[in-house]
Design a protein around this motif. Structure first.
Motif, PDB file in Angstrom:
ATOM      1  N   THR A 166       0.871  -1.166   0.000  1.00  0.00           N
ATOM      2  CA  THR A 166       0.000   0.000   0.000  1.00  0.00           C
ATOM      3  C   THR A 166       0.910   1.218   0.000  1.00  0.00           C
ATOM      4  O   THR A 166       1.702   1.426   0.929  1.00  0.00           O
ATOM      5  CB  THR A 166      -0.922   0.018   1.227  1.00  0.00           C
ATOM      6  OG1 THR A 166      -1.701  -1.185   1.236  1.00  0.00           O
ATOM      7  CG2 THR A 166      -1.851   1.228   1.199  1.00  0.00           C
ATOM      8  N   LEU A 167       0.841   1.986  -1.071  1.00  0.00           N
ATOM      9  CA  LEU A 167       1.699   3.154  -1.242  1.00  0.00           C
ATOM     10  C   LEU A 167       1.173   4.334  -0.442  1.00  0.00           C
ATOM     11  O   LEU A 167       0.019   4.338   0.003  1.00  0.00           O
ATOM     12  CB  LEU A 167       1.796   3.493  -2.724  1.00  0.00           C
ATOM     13  CG  LEU A 167       2.291   2.335  -3.616  1.00  0.00           C
ATOM     14  CD1 LEU A 167       2.139   2.695  -5.086  1.00  0.00           C
ATOM     15  CD2 LEU A 167       3.726   1.981  -3.279  1.00  0.00           C
ATOM     16  N   ALA A 168       2.005   5.338  -0.261  1.00  0.00           N
ATOM     17  CA  ALA A 168       1.637   6.515   0.538  1.00  0.00           C
ATOM     18  C   ALA A 168       0.379   7.200   0.016  1.00  0.00           C
ATOM     19  O   ALA A 168      -0.392   7.758   0.792  1.00  0.00           O
ATOM     20  CB  ALA A 168       2.807   7.505   0.583  1.00  0.00           C
ATOM     21  N   ASP A 169       0.132   7.116  -1.309  1.00  0.00           N
ATOM     22  CA  ASP A 169      -1.050   7.769  -1.877  1.00  0.00           C
ATOM     23  C   ASP A 169      -2.293   6.867  -1.840  1.00  0.00           C
ATOM     24  O   ASP A 169      -3.332   7.220  -2.383  1.00  0.00           O
ATOM     25  CB  ASP A 169      -0.775   8.257  -3.298  1.00  0.00           C
ATOM     26  CG  ASP A 169      -0.489   7.135  -4.287  1.00  0.00           C
ATOM     27  OD1 ASP A 169      -0.572   5.941  -3.902  1.00  0.00           O
ATOM     28  OD2 ASP A 169      -0.184   7.450  -5.455  1.00  0.00           O
ATOM     29  N   GLY A 170      -2.174   5.670  -1.225  1.00  0.00           N
ATOM     30  CA  GLY A 170      -3.311   4.770  -1.081  1.00  0.00           C
ATOM     31  C   GLY A 170      -3.444   3.730  -2.186  1.00  0.00           C
ATOM     32  O   GLY A 170      -4.207   2.786  -2.056  1.00  0.00           O
ATOM     33  N   ARG A 171      -2.705   3.921  -3.286  1.00  0.00           N
ATOM     34  CA  ARG A 171      -2.753   2.919  -4.342  1.00  0.00           C
ATOM     35  C   ARG A 171      -2.007   1.660  -3.898  1.00  0.00           C
ATOM     36  O   ARG A 171      -1.216   1.691  -2.963  1.00  0.00           O
ATOM     37  CB  ARG A 171      -2.147   3.463  -5.633  1.00  0.00           C
ATOM     38  CG  ARG A 171      -2.977   4.583  -6.241  1.00  0.00           C
ATOM     39  CD  ARG A 171      -2.369   5.101  -7.527  1.00  0.00           C
ATOM     40  NE  ARG A 171      -0.999   5.567  -7.278  1.00  0.00           N
ATOM     41  CZ  ARG A 171      -0.075   5.725  -8.217  1.00  0.00           C
ATOM     42  NH1 ARG A 171      -0.361   5.456  -9.484  1.00  0.00           N
ATOM     43  NH2 ARG A 171       1.130   6.153  -7.922  1.00  0.00           N
ATOM     44  N   HIS A 172      -2.278   0.567  -4.605  1.00  0.00           N
ATOM     45  CA  HIS A 172      -1.658  -0.718  -4.287  1.00  0.00           C
ATOM     46  C   HIS A 172      -0.742  -1.161  -5.426  1.00  0.00           C
ATOM     47  O   HIS A 172      -0.986  -0.853  -6.588  1.00  0.00           O
ATOM     48  CB  HIS A 172      -2.723  -1.792  -4.088  1.00  0.00           C
ATOM     49  CG  HIS A 172      -3.506  -1.618  -2.842  1.00  0.00           C
ATOM     50  ND1 HIS A 172      -4.433  -2.537  -2.431  1.00  0.00           N
ATOM     51  CD2 HIS A 172      -3.507  -0.648  -1.897  1.00  0.00           C
ATOM     52  CE1 HIS A 172      -4.978  -2.151  -1.292  1.00  0.00           C
ATOM     53  NE2 HIS A 172      -4.445  -0.997  -0.961  1.00  0.00           N
ATOM     54  N   ARG A 173       0.288  -1.909  -5.048  1.00  0.00           N
ATOM     55  CA  ARG A 173       1.162  -2.556  -6.031  1.00  0.00           C
ATOM     56  C   ARG A 173       1.330  -4.012  -5.588  1.00  0.00           C
ATOM     57  O   ARG A 173       1.643  -4.281  -4.429  1.00  0.00           O
ATOM     58  CB  ARG A 173       2.510  -1.871  -6.134  1.00  0.00           C
ATOM     59  CG  ARG A 173       3.404  -2.510  -7.196  1.00  0.00           C
ATOM     60  CD  ARG A 173       4.731  -1.787  -7.402  1.00  0.00           C
ATOM     61  NE  ARG A 173       5.401  -1.586  -6.148  1.00  0.00           N
ATOM     62  CZ  ARG A 173       5.875  -0.402  -5.723  1.00  0.00           C
ATOM     63  NH1 ARG A 173       5.724   0.677  -6.446  1.00  0.00           N
ATOM     64  NH2 ARG A 173       6.481  -0.308  -4.566  1.00  0.00           N
ATOM     65  N   VAL A 174       1.131  -4.929  -6.512  1.00  0.00           N
ATOM     66  CA  VAL A 174       1.225  -6.365  -6.230  1.00  0.00           C
ATOM     67  C   VAL A 174       2.548  -6.882  -6.788  1.00  0.00           C
ATOM     68  O   VAL A 174       2.924  -6.541  -7.915  1.00  0.00           O
ATOM     69  CB  VAL A 174       0.048  -7.126  -6.883  1.00  0.00           C
ATOM     70  CG1 VAL A 174       0.177  -8.625  -6.661  1.00  0.00           C
ATOM     71  CG2 VAL A 174      -1.275  -6.609  -6.356  1.00  0.00           C
TER      72      VAL A 174
END
Length: 175
Positions: free
Chosen positions: A46-54
């Protein structure tokens, strides 16, 4: 449990009790060949801006073809995944909104396999619960061309497309 990485960033590892990765391809005679990757690692950041990376890393030396030791050896061997030279398949998604796991849709990212790295798209299914990834699996799939990754062994017997499937949950964060 999510691991703090930096301010506002957390990493949730996959839950091995629920997470599964598989593949399927067809012979030119219509036979289904299905396998699994029981050895893997991965997480959702979970990135600082709320987006996700798998991030998913599958071990090719652990691939198992259902019901066949012979096909398992062939899948690991130099004519297919070539586990001795290419021990990993890795997928890292582009950052995407958290809402994607709630609605389903396209998840784009970089797939690296057999010495080749390309952008691919996998499709997330609509979830079966209100807390996908925690209370139910996030289900995704997609197909790739063997030709694009120089997986050119057994061309006389196997069709070009390989379908990957995944059912993923993350470890529940501590309260």
């Amino acid at each position: 449990m999510p691991v703090p990485e930096a301010a506002g960033v957390s990493i949730s590892p996959f839950d091995p009790a629920h997470t599964r990765f598989g593949f399927e391809l067809r012979t030119r005679w219509g036979q289904r060949v299905a396998g699994t990757f029981p050895r893997y690692e991965g997480d959702v950041t979970t990135l600082a801006d709320g987006r996700h990376r798998v991030r998913i890393v599958l071990r090719t030396d652990g691939v198992v073809v259902e019901g066949s030791e012979r096909y398992t050896a062939l899948a690991r061997g130099p004519s297919f995944f070539d586990a001795a030279r290419y021990p990993y398949i890795e997928f890292v998604s582009d950052p995407h909104p958290e809402s994607l796991i709630h609605t389903g849709g396209r998840m784009r990212g970089r797939l690296s396999m057999h010495g080749v790295s390309r952008m691919e798209v996998f499709y997330l299914s609509e979830p079966e619960c209100d807390a996908p990834g925690r209370e139910c699996d996030v289900v995704a799939g997609g197909s790739i061309s063997r030709e694009d990754y120089s997986l050119d062994g057994w061309q006389f017997a196997l069709v070009d497309r390989v379908r990957f499937s995944m059912r993923v949950r993350v470890v529940e964060p501590a309260p």
